[in-house]
Design a protein around this motif. Sequence first.
Motif, mmCIF file in Angstrom:
data_model
loop_
_atom_site.group_PDB
_atom_site.id
_atom_site.type_symbol
_atom_site.label_atom_id
_atom_site.label_comp_id
_atom_site.label_asym_id
_atom_site.label_seq_id
_atom_site.Cartn_x
_atom_site.Cartn_y
_atom_site.Cartn_z
ATOM 1 N N TYR A 233 -8.858 2.466 -4.758
ATOM 2 C CA TYR A 233 -9.698 2.746 -5.917
ATOM 3 C C TYR A 233 -9.754 4.256 -6.184
ATOM 4 O O TYR A 233 -9.632 4.695 -7.334
ATOM 5 C CB TYR A 233 -11.112 2.201 -5.724
ATOM 6 N N LEU A 234 -9.954 5.040 -5.147
ATOM 7 C CA LEU A 234 -10.033 6.494 -5.309
ATOM 8 C C LEU A 234 -8.713 7.060 -5.832
ATOM 9 O O LEU A 234 -8.707 7.922 -6.716
ATOM 10 C CB LEU A 234 -10.439 7.156 -3.995
ATOM 11 N N VAL A 235 -7.601 6.575 -5.301
ATOM 12 C CA VAL A 235 -6.286 7.020 -5.775
ATOM 13 C C VAL A 235 -6.134 6.673 -7.255
ATOM 14 O O VAL A 235 -5.719 7.505 -8.062
ATOM 15 C CB VAL A 235 -5.140 6.394 -4.941
ATOM 16 N N LEU B 248 -4.378 18.426 -9.364
ATOM 17 C CA LEU B 248 -4.174 17.679 -8.126
ATOM 18 C C LEU B 248 -2.756 17.107 -8.066
ATOM 19 O O LEU B 248 -2.285 16.487 -9.019
ATOM 20 C CB LEU B 248 -5.180 16.525 -8.018
ATOM 21 N N SER B 249 -2.092 17.316 -6.944
ATOM 22 C CA SER B 249 -0.780 16.703 -6.723
ATOM 23 C C SER B 249 -0.997 15.274 -6.229
ATOM 24 O O SER B 249 -2.121 14.884 -5.878
ATOM 25 C CB SER B 249 -0.003 17.504 -5.684
ATOM 26 N N ASP B 250 0.081 14.507 -6.173
ATOM 27 C CA ASP B 250 -0.022 13.158 -5.609
ATOM 28 C C ASP B 250 -0.511 13.226 -4.167
ATOM 29 O O ASP B 250 -1.313 12.400 -3.739
ATOM 30 C CB ASP B 250 1.328 12.443 -5.663
ATOM 31 N N ALA B 251 -0.047 14.227 -3.420
ATOM 32 C CA ALA B 251 -0.479 14.387 -2.023
ATOM 33 C C ALA B 251 -1.967 14.726 -1.960
ATOM 34 O O ALA B 251 -2.685 14.195 -1.106
ATOM 35 C CB ALA B 251 0.344 15.468 -1.326
ATOM 36 N N ASP B 252 -2.441 15.608 -2.852
ATOM 37 C CA ASP B 252 -3.869 15.946 -2.884
ATOM 38 C C ASP B 252 -4.701 14.695 -3.124
ATOM 39 O O ASP B 252 -5.722 14.475 -2.460
ATOM 40 C CB ASP B 252 -4.174 16.947 -4.006
ATOM 41 N N PRO C 40 0.825 -1.205 0.000
ATOM 42 C CA PRO C 40 0.000 0.000 0.000
ATOM 43 C C PRO C 40 0.861 1.258 0.000
ATOM 44 O O PRO C 40 1.927 1.291 0.600
ATOM 45 C CB PRO C 40 -0.811 -0.117 1.293
ATOM 46 N N ALA C 41 0.380 2.265 -0.693
ATOM 47 C CA ALA C 41 1.077 3.549 -0.695
ATOM 48 C C ALA C 41 0.860 4.221 0.657
ATOM 49 O O ALA C 41 -0.026 3.840 1.423
ATOM 50 C CB ALA C 41 0.518 4.428 -1.807
ATOM 51 N N ALA C 42 1.672 5.201 0.929
ATOM 52 C CA ALA C 42 1.522 5.932 2.185
ATOM 53 C C ALA C 42 0.127 6.529 2.261
ATOM 54 O O ALA C 42 -0.378 7.084 1.288
ATOM 55 C CB ALA C 42 2.579 7.025 2.268
ATOM 56 N N ALA C 43 -0.488 6.372 3.393
ATOM 57 C CA ALA C 43 -1.848 6.878 3.574
ATOM 58 C C ALA C 43 -1.850 8.402 3.563
ATOM 59 O O ALA C 43 -0.912 9.045 4.018
ATOM 60 C CB ALA C 43 -2.415 6.356 4.879
ATOM 61 N N GLY C 44 -2.912 8.947 3.014
ATOM 62 C CA GLY C 44 -3.060 10.394 2.969
ATOM 63 C C GLY C 44 -3.560 10.940 4.290
ATOM 64 O O GLY C 44 -3.867 10.198 5.218
ATOM 65 N N ASP C 45 -3.667 12.231 4.341
ATOM 66 C CA ASP C 45 -4.122 12.961 5.519
ATOM 67 C C ASP C 45 -5.599 13.321 5.312
ATOM 68 O O ASP C 45 -5.920 14.171 4.483
ATOM 69 C CB ASP C 45 -3.259 14.216 5.670
ATOM 70 N N ALA C 46 -6.467 12.652 6.043
ATOM 71 C CA ALA C 46 -7.913 12.856 5.879
ATOM 72 C C ALA C 46 -8.333 14.293 6.180
ATOM 73 O O ALA C 46 -9.220 14.840 5.519
ATOM 74 C CB ALA C 46 -8.693 11.873 6.748
ATOM 75 N N LYS C 47 -7.682 14.930 7.150
ATOM 76 C CA LYS C 47 -8.026 16.314 7.489
ATOM 77 C C LYS C 47 -7.697 17.247 6.322
ATOM 78 O O LYS C 47 -8.504 18.109 5.957
ATOM 79 C CB LYS C 47 -7.282 16.750 8.751
ATOM 80 N N ALA D 162 -8.436 10.750 -1.139
ATOM 81 C CA ALA D 162 -8.783 9.329 -1.005
ATOM 82 C C ALA D 162 -8.899 8.941 0.468
ATOM 83 O O ALA D 162 -9.813 8.196 0.844
ATOM 84 C CB ALA D 162 -7.736 8.470 -1.711
ATOM 85 N N ALA D 163 -7.991 9.452 1.295
ATOM 86 C CA ALA D 163 -8.059 9.153 2.730
ATOM 87 C C ALA D 163 -9.338 9.718 3.339
ATOM 88 O O ALA D 163 -9.996 9.063 4.154
ATOM 89 C CB ALA D 163 -6.831 9.725 3.446
ATOM 90 N N TYR D 164 -9.691 10.925 2.937
ATOM 91 C CA TYR D 164 -10.898 11.552 3.483
ATOM 92 C C TYR D 164 -12.160 10.791 3.076
ATOM 93 O O TYR D 164 -12.939 10.360 3.927
ATOM 94 C CB TYR D 164 -10.992 13.010 3.046
ATOM 95 N N TYR D 165 -12.366 10.637 1.771
ATOM 96 C CA TYR D 165 -13.610 10.006 1.319
ATOM 97 C C TYR D 165 -13.704 8.537 1.733
ATOM 98 O O TYR D 165 -14.782 8.049 2.062
ATOM 99 C CB TYR D 165 -13.790 10.166 -0.187
#
Length: 105
Positions: free
Chosen positions: A57-59, A82-86, A16-23, A91-94
């Motif tokens: 899936y979202l990513v 959108l950047s990779d971080a965005d 898995p890729a590094a998880a994003g920041d949901a906030k 994806a983390a948020y939704y």
Amino acid sequence: MTRTLALLLLLAATAPAAAGDAKAGRAKAIACQACHGLDGLSKLPDAPNLAGQVEPYLVKALTEFRSGTRKNEVMSVAAQDLSDADIANLAAYYSGIQIDVIPPG
């Protein structure tokens, strides 16, 4: 040796890729709310619900819209900046929005 190398490559490809920041994703989702809703529940008949979708899936979908591999009149434009971080953050948020599935009675 070849078998070990193949296994290592397979594991690296499926890690898995590094998880994003949901906030941060919630803040970025302000731009998505007209169609997908800040709550991830679609506001338009042609826009999918994003709440509770799986993060990979979202990513994948956002990355494909950004690259042009996947096309949609609105999303192909929206994903361009959108950047990779965005993408990871959205994806983390939704994906983190909990939904309840209640089958018809």
